[in-house]
Design a protein around this motif. Structure first.
Motif, short mmCIF file in Angstrom:
data_model
loop_
_atom_site.label_atom_id
_atom_site.label_comp_id
_atom_site.label_asym_id
_atom_site.label_seq_id
_atom_site.Cartn_x
_atom_site.Cartn_y
_atom_site.Cartn_z
N HIS A 168 -10.98 18.13 -6.63
CA HIS A 168 -10.24 17.97 -5.26
C HIS A 168 -9.24 18.80 -4.84
O HIS A 168 -8.41 18.58 -3.89
CB HIS A 168 -9.71 16.54 -5.21
CG HIS A 168 -10.69 15.50 -5.49
ND1 HIS A 168 -11.71 15.16 -4.67
CD2 HIS A 168 -10.97 14.62 -6.34
CE1 HIS A 168 -12.41 14.12 -4.76
NE2 HIS A 168 -11.99 13.91 -6.06
N THR A 176 -14.08 9.53 -11.13
CA THR A 176 -14.99 10.32 -10.46
C THR A 176 -16.18 9.63 -9.77
O THR A 176 -17.21 10.11 -9.51
CB THR A 176 -15.66 11.21 -11.58
OG1 THR A 176 -16.47 10.52 -12.48
CG2 THR A 176 -14.84 12.03 -12.40
N LYS A 177 -15.76 8.59 -9.34
CA LYS A 177 -16.88 7.67 -8.55
C LYS A 177 -17.18 8.17 -7.18
O LYS A 177 -18.23 7.54 -6.62
CB LYS A 177 -16.18 6.21 -8.49
CG LYS A 177 -14.81 6.02 -7.74
CD LYS A 177 -14.46 4.54 -7.94
CE LYS A 177 -12.98 4.44 -6.84
NZ LYS A 177 -12.43 3.15 -7.11
N ASP A 178 -16.32 8.99 -6.73
CA ASP A 178 -16.71 9.39 -5.39
C ASP A 178 -17.63 10.84 -5.36
O ASP A 178 -18.24 11.29 -4.38
CB ASP A 178 -15.40 9.79 -4.65
CG ASP A 178 -14.69 10.92 -5.52
OD1 ASP A 178 -14.52 10.78 -6.47
OD2 ASP A 178 -13.86 11.76 -4.76
N ASN A 199 -23.57 10.32 -12.20
CA ASN A 199 -23.16 11.37 -11.31
C ASN A 199 -23.39 12.66 -12.29
O ASN A 199 -23.31 13.97 -11.62
CB ASN A 199 -21.70 11.49 -10.64
CG ASN A 199 -20.55 11.48 -11.75
OD1 ASN A 199 -20.88 11.71 -12.91
ND2 ASN A 199 -19.55 10.89 -11.39
#
Length: 406
Positions: free
Chosen positions: A108, A205-207, A10
């Motif tokens: 977030h 942080t995979k989203d 990412n």
């Protein structure tokens, strides 16, 4: 020690330096500061730094406040002209907790309007407190002068009138533009397996998707020296003298770093301290400072004195600058100056927190990290001829700006 680095799919960059300390340090450094604000956003970067502590999609402000405190850790943040950093210190078993919390805050946060209303008053009080201290305020006015009509000259804290216009959607838009993973570095200093750090970063942080970083910064316009006097209702006069400095990529920066230390560094034997304070008792405080940004820099001399002594102090300061321009240092003088600066850096590098923050900032902007030993080598390589050249470029009378609070 060698450091480890990795970039996630990412775009999030990770840097880790091993440490033998039982206390670890970690943080997220965002390549977003005061210079990235639009004209309608002055103070936004600093305000966002405050508000990331006030609620995320999964946490209330109270939960953020207690997450590290409950295990004896410390959570903090700061904003300057080119970056915003959220960081924590903690015991080694709490690495997972720290990274998860800070990733949640950075990526977030939801910026509730009710929290904006409360925190706005806190920041306005901070601004008013700062404006009550002319010895600090003059540094902002000085950078506004040498970076005229450019975001680098903006006050980091912003101004109350503009802060009152900020709403949830404004903060969210600023973060969406600047807090993308490709614009962020995760830094960790501690005795950890680097694979574990990478795993935790991927997990939390995979989203987040990769977004190409778009460079929008523009360098300041051509520098025009100024002489400016501002009337202030203060007992003491405050004075700044300086010039644009070298950017962080300029090879001459180390030479100016050494000259700055000789001239007005923290040592009591600095030339300006000896001349203005020790010999004549004209000032309580005198110092010189150097800041290197990614595409420019700022050099300044500051002193506070009685109003009737301003002209005398200015003459003595210019005398020291002229000596640096005209007289080449002897080999013994140069060796002593180098040894002093190297010693100061060595002592400062014993502070693990400062090392972690420096590592994160350096890797964020330059994609590399230099150990103190590498810096020592650069200092040792400086010649007296190079210092003379730098002094004549930076301390030329017709290139110096002066700002006086009377």
């Amino acid at each position: 020690m060698d450091y480890n680095q990795h970039t996630l799919a990412n775009g999030l960059r990770i840097i880790h330096e091993p440490s033998l300390s039982k206390v670890a340090y970690a943080g997220f450094a965002m390549d977003a500061g005061t210079r990235d604000e639009g004209d309608h956003e002055q103070g936004m970067a600093h305000f966002v730094e405050h508000l990331v502590f006030k609620g995320t999609t999964k946490r209330k402000a109270w939960h953020i406040l207690n997450r590290m405190e409950n295990v004896g850790g410390d959570l903090n943040a700061y904003t300057n002209k080119e970056e915003t950093v959220v960081y924590a210190s903690f015991l080694m078993p709490d690495l997972d907790r720290a990274i998860e919390l800070m990733a949640d805050m950075v990526f977030h946060s939801i910026f509730p309007q009710v929290e904006i209303e409360k925190e706005r008053e806190v920041v306005i009080d901070e601004i008013q407190s700062y404006e009550d201290n002319p010895s600090e305020l003059i540094f902002d006015d000085y950078e506004d002068m040498i970076f005229r009509n450019h975001p680098l000259g903006h006050n980091i804290l912003g101004n109350p009138d503009m802060l009152k216009t900020f709403r949830t959607e404004h903060l969210a838009a600023f973060v969406a533009n600047h807090y993308q993973p490709s614009n962020v570095v995760l830094f960790v200093l501690g005795n950890f397996d680097f694979k574990k750090i990478v795993h935790l970063a991927e997990k939390y942080t995979k989203d987040l998707l990769f977004t190409e970083r778009i460079e929008t910064r523009t360098p300041p316009a051509l520098y025009v020296p100024e002489y400016r006097v501002i009337n202030k209702d203060t007992h003491q006069a405050h004075v700044m003298i300086g010039n644009r400095g070298y950017d962080a990529h300029n090879d001459k920066r180390t030479g100016l770093y050494l000259l700055n230390n000789i001239l007005g560094g923290p040592g009591m034997n600095s030339k300006l301290n000896v001349s203005l304070r020790e010999r004549r008792g004209l000032v309580y405080s005198v110092e010189s400072n150097l800041t290197s940004y990614t595409d420019t820099g700022a050099f300044c001399i500051y002193f506070g004195t009685d109003p009737e002594d301003v002209d005398t102090c200015l003459k003595l300061t210019h005398k020291e600058l002229k000596h640096m321009r005209d007289v080449k240092m002897t080999s013994s003088q140069l060796a002593i100056a180098k040894k002093q600066l190297i010693g100061q850096i060595g002592v400062a590098s014993d502070n693990y927190e400062n090392n972690a923050l420096s590592m994160g900032k350096t890797f964020l902007h330059y994609n590399k990290y230099e150990s103190p030993e590498v810096v020592f080598q650069r200092i040792e390589s400086i010649t007296a001829e190079e210092l003379l050249e730098v002094a004549n470029e930076m301390f030329a009378v017709d290139q110096l700006s002066t700002l006086i609070y009377r």
